[in-house]
Scaffold this motif. Sequence first.
Motif, PDB file in Angstrom:
ATOM      1  N   ASN A   1       0.820  -1.210   0.000  1.00  7.93           N
ATOM      2  CA  ASN A   1       0.000   0.000   0.000  1.00  7.93           C
ATOM      3  C   ASN A   1       0.857   1.264   0.000  1.00  7.93           C
ATOM      4  O   ASN A   1       0.526   2.263  -0.663  1.00  7.93           O
ATOM      5  CB  ASN A   1      -0.927  -0.008   1.212  1.00  7.93           C
ATOM      6  CG  ASN A   1      -1.904   1.148   1.210  1.00  7.93           C
ATOM      7  OD1 ASN A   1      -2.682   1.331   0.283  1.00  7.93           O
ATOM      8  ND2 ASN A   1      -1.860   1.947   2.266  1.00  7.93           N
ATOM      9  N   ASP A   2       1.985   1.239   0.728  1.00 13.83           N
ATOM     10  CA  ASP A   2       2.907   2.377   0.726  1.00 13.83           C
ATOM     11  C   ASP A   2       3.476   2.616  -0.676  1.00 13.83           C
ATOM     12  O   ASP A   2       3.596   3.763  -1.126  1.00 13.83           O
ATOM     13  CB  ASP A   2       4.052   2.131   1.714  1.00 13.83           C
ATOM     14  CG  ASP A   2       3.603   2.262   3.159  1.00 13.83           C
ATOM     15  OD1 ASP A   2       2.534   2.857   3.395  1.00 13.83           O
ATOM     16  OD2 ASP A   2       4.311   1.749   4.049  1.00 13.83           O
ATOM     17  N   TYR A   3       3.840   1.528  -1.350  1.00 12.59           N
ATOM     18  CA  TYR A   3       4.355   1.652  -2.729  1.00 12.59           C
ATOM     19  C   TYR A   3       3.279   2.240  -3.640  1.00 12.59           C
ATOM     20  O   TYR A   3       3.559   3.094  -4.493  1.00 12.59           O
ATOM     21  CB  TYR A   3       4.799   0.281  -3.245  1.00 12.59           C
ATOM     22  CG  TYR A   3       5.201   0.289  -4.707  1.00 12.59           C
ATOM     23  CD1 TYR A   3       6.466   0.715  -5.098  1.00 12.59           C
ATOM     24  CD2 TYR A   3       4.305  -0.130  -5.696  1.00 12.59           C
ATOM     25  CE1 TYR A   3       6.840   0.735  -6.443  1.00 12.59           C
ATOM     26  CE2 TYR A   3       4.665  -0.118  -7.031  1.00 12.59           C
ATOM     27  CZ  TYR A   3       5.926   0.314  -7.393  1.00 12.59           C
ATOM     28  OH  TYR A   3       6.286   0.341  -8.723  1.00 12.59           O
ATOM     29  N   GLN A   4       2.049   1.787  -3.457  1.00 12.53           N
ATOM     30  CA  GLN A   4       0.940   2.290  -4.276  1.00 12.53           C
ATOM     31  C   GLN A   4       0.723   3.786  -4.053  1.00 12.53           C
ATOM     32  O   GLN A   4       0.502   4.544  -5.004  1.00 12.53           O
ATOM     33  CB  GLN A   4      -0.339   1.516  -3.937  1.00 12.53           C
ATOM     34  CG  GLN A   4      -1.584   1.965  -4.671  1.00 12.53           C
ATOM     35  CD  GLN A   4      -2.814   1.178  -4.251  1.00 12.53           C
ATOM     36  OE1 GLN A   4      -2.879  -0.026  -4.478  1.00 12.53           O
ATOM     37  NE2 GLN A   4      -3.772   1.857  -3.642  1.00 12.53           N
ATOM     38  N   GLN A   5       0.828   4.242  -2.811  1.00 16.35           N
ATOM     39  CA  GLN A   5       0.657   5.662  -2.508  1.00 16.35           C
ATOM     40  C   GLN A   5       1.779   6.497  -3.121  1.00 16.35           C
ATOM     41  O   GLN A   5       1.532   7.601  -3.649  1.00 16.35           O
ATOM     42  CB  GLN A   5       0.603   5.866  -0.994  1.00 16.35           C
ATOM     43  CG  GLN A   5      -0.677   5.348  -0.355  1.00 16.35           C
ATOM     44  CD  GLN A   5      -0.706   5.562   1.148  1.00 16.35           C
ATOM     45  OE1 GLN A   5       0.260   6.043   1.732  1.00 16.35           O
ATOM     46  NE2 GLN A   5      -1.808   5.178   1.781  1.00 16.35           N
ATOM     47  N   ASP A   6       3.011   5.993  -3.059  1.00 16.59           N
ATOM     48  CA  ASP A   6       4.127   6.703  -3.684  1.00 16.59           C
ATOM     49  C   ASP A   6       3.930   6.816  -5.194  1.00 16.59           C
ATOM     50  O   ASP A   6       4.279   7.822  -5.813  1.00 16.59           O
ATOM     51  CB  ASP A   6       5.442   5.986  -3.390  1.00 16.59           C
ATOM     52  CG  ASP A   6       5.830   6.067  -1.924  1.00 16.59           C
ATOM     53  OD1 ASP A   6       5.286   6.945  -1.222  1.00 16.59           O
ATOM     54  OD2 ASP A   6       6.645   5.243  -1.487  1.00 16.59           O
ATOM     55  N   LEU A   7       3.345   5.785  -5.780  1.00 15.22           N
ATOM     56  CA  LEU A   7       3.139   5.746  -7.223  1.00 15.22           C
ATOM     57  C   LEU A   7       2.039   6.718  -7.651  1.00 15.22           C
ATOM     58  O   LEU A   7       2.062   7.254  -8.765  1.00 15.22           O
ATOM     59  CB  LEU A   7       2.761   4.313  -7.636  1.00 15.22           C
ATOM     60  CG  LEU A   7       3.067   3.870  -9.075  1.00 15.22           C
ATOM     61  CD1 LEU A   7       4.565   3.930  -9.346  1.00 15.22           C
ATOM     62  CD2 LEU A   7       2.561   2.441  -9.281  1.00 15.22           C
TER      63      LEU A   7
END
Length: 367
Positions: free
Chosen positions: A140-146
């Motif tokens: 989810n953190d990676y998705q938010q950064d993206l």
Amino acid sequence: MKQFLIFIKKEWLHIWRDKRTLFILIWMPVVQILLYGFALTNEVKNSKITIFDQAKDEASRAISERIAASRYFSLVENAYTYKDIENTFKEGKIRMAVVFPAGFRNDLLHANHAQIQLITDASDPNTANMLANYAAAIINDYQQDLNRNQDLPYTIHVQVRMLYNPELKGAYNFVPGVMALVLMLVCAMMTSIAIVKEKEIGTMEVILVSPLKPFRIIIAKTIPYLLVSMLNIGSILLLSVYALDVPITGSLALLLAESILFTITSLSVGILISNSAKTQQTAMFTSMMSLFLPTLLFSGFLFPVENMPVALQVISNIVPARWYFIIVKAVMIKGLGFAAVWKETLILVGMTTTLLGISIYEFKTKL
């Protein structure tokens, strides 16, 4: 007042001269706080995982690196087929597998959504849930950064699959742990008073003048308790299946054989304690203090062993209940055969042989 102070001084000197009392009063709290501080934790860390990356693209590598860099996970090896994942779960090498489908980045960029599969070992449902939540948070953190500079957000769906215990029943982890705890404590406590009781009631002289050798005396002492323990094994398994709805997925014969082996190991521990103790109370206290806490803390029943410092992980290797707990989960819950537990079986055989050998060697033929 002077006499009162003299009595205090006398008691003070008595404490410092009695090494056992001194150990209990001063060192026992220190040992316990260190053990509890390191071992008693609900946090999951250093859990072994594998990654099956069918995409091998920039996005899958980025997520894989984030997961592997987390203190919650320790990447054991990469898988190349679902068969590899199945085998590593059976061998007990991993607790979770992360699977990226082919074309992961392409689906994310062009369809604005992609999927990741998390496969966990749910024979320990609490740990499985926590690992899935940790991995989902990293994704989810990676998705938010993206999505920071995107008008149309990218969505990564996390699919979780729980192996061996899809309903996440707590009994699947509770039953093997209780079996190890009950058999170890009951068997050891029963036999810990077997020899010292003869000394206290004065019948040891009769036994020593008999033509039986120490080996046969010790075996004769353990056989009745072994038969009683077999009844306990049967009742535990019946209650597990019919009252707690925990099925015996693997071979019942293998499970019974391994349980009998562990029972003999526990009886050997009790005989060794009984050999060295001078009174029944001392034997009972020793068996409780030296077996209850190590079995509870180091068997992996309540707290994952990999969470502990390396020194405590090494200590856990000498706790017989740890190996029996692994065997019961593999045979009863996962449905595996002897090929999956032969190492643990060999360790229990070695422990039993060593303990019996020491008991026979330490057996005093003279009072």
